[in-house]
Design an enzyme around this catalytic site. Structure first.
Site, PDB file in Angstrom:
ATOM      1  N   ARG A 173       0.819  -1.232   0.000  1.00 53.31           N
ATOM      2  CA  ARG A 173       0.000   0.000   0.000  1.00 53.31           C
ATOM      3  C   ARG A 173       0.845   1.272   0.000  1.00 53.31           C
ATOM      4  NH1 ARG A 173      -2.426  -3.419  -1.631  1.00 53.31           N
ATOM      5  NH2 ARG A 173      -4.100  -4.600  -0.647  1.00 53.31           N
ATOM      6  N   SER A 229     -11.176   0.278   3.971  1.00 54.03           N
ATOM      7  CA  SER A 229     -10.462  -0.043   5.217  1.00 54.03           C
ATOM      8  C   SER A 229      -9.780   1.208   5.759  1.00 54.03           C
ATOM      9  CB  SER A 229      -9.387  -1.094   4.955  1.00 54.03           C
ATOM     10  OG  SER A 229      -9.994  -2.273   4.488  1.00 54.03           O
ATOM     11  N   GLU A 304      -4.617   3.641   6.684  1.00 57.45           N
ATOM     12  CA  GLU A 304      -4.453   3.608   5.227  1.00 57.45           C
ATOM     13  C   GLU A 304      -5.080   4.889   4.653  1.00 57.45           C
ATOM     14  OE1 GLU A 304      -5.245  -0.333   3.764  1.00 57.45           O
ATOM     15  OE2 GLU A 304      -6.173   0.478   1.965  1.00 57.45           O
TER      16      GLU A 304
HETATM   17  C1  FAD Z   1     -15.980   0.670  -0.472  1.00 57.28           C
HETATM   18  C2  FAD Z   1     -14.495   0.802  -0.619  1.00 57.28           C
HETATM   19  C3  FAD Z   1     -13.722  -0.324  -0.771  1.00 57.28           C
HETATM   20  C4  FAD Z   1     -12.331  -0.215  -0.911  1.00 57.28           C
HETATM   21  N1  FAD Z   1     -11.606  -1.347  -1.079  1.00 57.28           N
HETATM   22  C5  FAD Z   1     -10.268  -1.259  -1.250  1.00 57.28           C
HETATM   23  C6  FAD Z   1      -9.487  -2.447  -1.456  1.00 57.28           C
HETATM   24  O1  FAD Z   1      -9.985  -3.554  -1.494  1.00 57.28           O
HETATM   25  N2  FAD Z   1      -8.153  -2.296  -1.623  1.00 57.28           N
HETATM   26  C7  FAD Z   1      -7.543  -1.083  -1.612  1.00 57.28           C
HETATM   27  O2  FAD Z   1      -6.317  -1.003  -1.803  1.00 57.28           O
HETATM   28  N3  FAD Z   1      -8.268   0.060  -1.421  1.00 57.28           N
HETATM   29  C8  FAD Z   1      -9.597  -0.004  -1.242  1.00 57.28           C
HETATM   30  N4  FAD Z   1     -10.332   1.136  -1.041  1.00 57.28           N
HETATM   31  C9  FAD Z   1      -9.640   2.436  -0.921  1.00 57.28           C
HETATM   32  C10 FAD Z   1      -9.505   3.202  -2.257  1.00 57.28           C
HETATM   33  O3  FAD Z   1     -10.551   2.862  -3.145  1.00 57.28           O
HETATM   34  C11 FAD Z   1      -8.157   2.957  -2.914  1.00 57.28           C
HETATM   35  O4  FAD Z   1      -7.093   3.378  -2.105  1.00 57.28           O
HETATM   36  C12 FAD Z   1      -8.078   3.692  -4.274  1.00 57.28           C
HETATM   37  O5  FAD Z   1      -6.989   3.194  -5.007  1.00 57.28           O
HETATM   38  C13 FAD Z   1      -7.943   5.193  -4.129  1.00 57.28           C
HETATM   39  O6  FAD Z   1      -8.160   5.790  -5.394  1.00 57.28           O
HETATM   40  P1  FAD Z   1      -8.791   7.253  -5.535  1.00 57.28           P
HETATM   41  O7  FAD Z   1      -8.745   7.629  -6.959  1.00 57.28           O
HETATM   42  O8  FAD Z   1     -10.114   7.316  -4.881  1.00 57.28           O
HETATM   43  O9  FAD Z   1      -7.720   8.091  -4.709  1.00 57.28           O
HETATM   44  P2  FAD Z   1      -8.014   9.362  -3.787  1.00 57.28           P
HETATM   45  O10 FAD Z   1      -8.742   8.936  -2.583  1.00 57.28           O
HETATM   46  O11 FAD Z   1      -8.595  10.449  -4.593  1.00 57.28           O
HETATM   47  O12 FAD Z   1      -6.513   9.726  -3.387  1.00 57.28           O
HETATM   48  C14 FAD Z   1      -5.751   8.846  -2.590  1.00 57.28           C
HETATM   49  C15 FAD Z   1      -4.314   9.359  -2.556  1.00 57.28           C
HETATM   50  O13 FAD Z   1      -3.748   9.281  -3.858  1.00 57.28           O
HETATM   51  C16 FAD Z   1      -3.354  10.579  -4.329  1.00 57.28           C
HETATM   52  N5  FAD Z   1      -3.642  10.618  -5.754  1.00 57.28           N
HETATM   53  C17 FAD Z   1      -4.820  10.342  -6.368  1.00 57.28           C
HETATM   54  N6  FAD Z   1      -4.674  10.431  -7.701  1.00 57.28           N
HETATM   55  C18 FAD Z   1      -3.379  10.770  -7.920  1.00 57.28           C
HETATM   56  C19 FAD Z   1      -2.597  11.015  -9.092  1.00 57.28           C
HETATM   57  N7  FAD Z   1      -3.122  10.926 -10.313  1.00 57.28           N
HETATM   58  N8  FAD Z   1      -1.280  11.357  -8.929  1.00 57.28           N
HETATM   59  C20 FAD Z   1      -0.719  11.453  -7.699  1.00 57.28           C
HETATM   60  N9  FAD Z   1      -1.409  11.241  -6.559  1.00 57.28           N
HETATM   61  C21 FAD Z   1      -2.710  10.895  -6.683  1.00 57.28           C
HETATM   62  C22 FAD Z   1      -4.161  11.572  -3.506  1.00 57.28           C
HETATM   63  O14 FAD Z   1      -3.489  12.823  -3.418  1.00 57.28           O
HETATM   64  C23 FAD Z   1      -4.209  10.840  -2.163  1.00 57.28           C
HETATM   65  O15 FAD Z   1      -2.987  10.991  -1.480  1.00 57.28           O
HETATM   66  C24 FAD Z   1     -11.717   1.061  -0.890  1.00 57.28           C
HETATM   67  C25 FAD Z   1     -12.509   2.204  -0.743  1.00 57.28           C
HETATM   68  C26 FAD Z   1     -13.883   2.086  -0.600  1.00 57.28           C
HETATM   69  C27 FAD Z   1     -14.714   3.324  -0.464  1.00 57.28           C
END
Ligand code: FAD
Length: 322
Positions: A173, A229, A304
């Site tokens: 992660r 999580s 996380e």
């Molecule tokens: C119902 C649910 C289930 C989930 N299950 C999982 C799972 O099974 N496994 C898991 O790993 N995660 C899970 N997650 C967490 C989340 O979906 C992941 O971490 C996902 O990859 C985050 O993507 P995001 O685009 O929403 O990032 P954001 O929440 O928008 O950003 C997360 C971080 O990444 C940075 N970021 C985003 N885009 C960029 C970019 N293009 N360049 C540089 N930095 C960037 C942001 O600044 C921030 O620091 C879950 C979330 C939910 C709501």
């Protein structure tokens, strides 16, 4: 002139002044950003970065906001969202090129249609590819980094660079795209990635994705706003006491509420927004869980989920809770 007005005069994409951040994160929490900007092209991103450097304004990159907690007072700066407008992808053999804004469930579905296997574990992860790469997200003991050949990125200083897999700093992660340092030359924004998969049969890939989705539906509280999580599943802590959900359940905090935030009664590593939860409520509940776990097994759980302060600075939420 206010920030958003200045930005509207430049060609940087769609600019939304005083945009409520609660509408851009899965927890549905957070005050307004002075300006939310959604670029459509790399040129627009570069123009926006030039402006941010020149004006020295706080800056944060947002994907789908599924791993972020925003402050109740919002962010006094620019939030750049890579989403729908930045989400093309192409498939050639077993290689996939995709831009950072693509929605992971859409990518996953297209992999099944193309008969490409390797990302079934990502079925149901609701973020953008940029967020998935940054968080090195995944499930079932897999991480996105396993399938990434290279990542295209641009620094806040405007330098374009391609990182091959070994240069991305992937571990559980984590990646080098997280925790951006204050030096603009070292803050990288993920523009896209080249991924590699195994050839398989579309029906087999789809069946496995459906199985993974079904498992998630039974385990996770998907009916109330949440951020997945909350605490990391640290291997050393797992060895000692099991996964965070079990550790929290053992403290008796399942169902515990602070304001509008509740430790889910279905899965204790989820905090759900019962309606009207504030960032303060969530941080308060995270703090309570950490103290109770520490009292019981002598371990501080790390988050996380990441918390952004009013200047857009990001830290694991465990570093921001009382
Ligand atoms: C119902 C649910 C289930 C989930 N299950 C999982 C799972 O099974 N496994 C898991 O790993 N995660 C899970 N997650 C967490 C989340 O979906 C992941 O971490 C996902 O990859 C985050 O993507 P995001 O685009 O929403 O990032 P954001 O929440 O928008 O950003 C997360 C971080 O990444 C940075 N970021 C985003 N885009 C960029 C970019 N293009 N360049 C540089 N930095 C960037 C942001 O600044 C921030 O620091 C879950 C979330 C939910 C709501």
């Amino acid at each position: 002139m206010i920030l958003a007005e200045k930005l509207q005069k430049l060609r940087v994409g769609v600019v939304s002044p005083m945009e409520p951040l609660k509408d851009h994160c899965s927890w549905k929490i957070g005050g307004p950003a002075d300006a939310l900007v959604q670029p459509r092209t790399e040129e627009e991103i570069l123009r926006l970065l030039e402006f941010v450097r020149g004006e020295n304004v706080p800056f944060l990159v947002l994907g789908k906001g599924t791993n972020l907690l925003f402050p109740d007072g919002g962010i006094r700066g620019v939030v750049m969202k890579l989403g729908r407008l930045f989400s093309e992808f192409s498939i050639s053999g077993t290689e996939v090129r995709a831009r950072g804004g693509i929605w992971v469930p859409k990518l996953v579905k297209n992999l099944a249609d193309a008969g490409l296997s390797g990302f079934e574990h990502a079925a149901g992860i609701p973020g953008s590819l940029g967020g998935l790469v940054t968080m090195n997200g995944g499930s079932l003991r897999h991480s996105a980094g396993e399938n990434i050949r290279s990542v295209d990125a641009v620094s806040l200083a405007g330098e374009r660079r391609t990182f091959v897999n070994e240069e991305c700093g992937f571990s559980y992660r984590r990646s080098l795209f997280q925790d951006p340092p204050d030096v603009p030359e070292k803050r990288w924004i993920v523009l896209g990635a080249v991924l590699d998969f195994r050839r398989s049969e579309p029906g087999a890939v789809r069946r496995e994705q459906i199985r993974v989705l079904g498992e998630r539906r039974g385990k996770f509280p998907l009916d109330l706003p949440n951020c997945g999580s909350v605490f990391t599943n640290d291997p050393a802590v797992f060895e000692l006491a099991g996964p965070p959900g079990k550790i929290i359940e053992d403290t008796g905090l399942k169902g515990e509420t602070v304001g509008g935030a509740r430790v889910s009664s279905l899965h204790a590593n989820f905090i759900v927004n019962l309606g009207g939860a504030s960032s303060r409520d969530v941080l308060g509940l995270i703090g309570l869980v950490r103290r109770r776990v520490h009292d019981r097994i002598g371990v501080w759980l790390d988050c996380e989920v990441r918390y952004a302060d009013e200047t857009g600075k990001l830290v694991p939420a465990s570093e921001a809770c009382p």
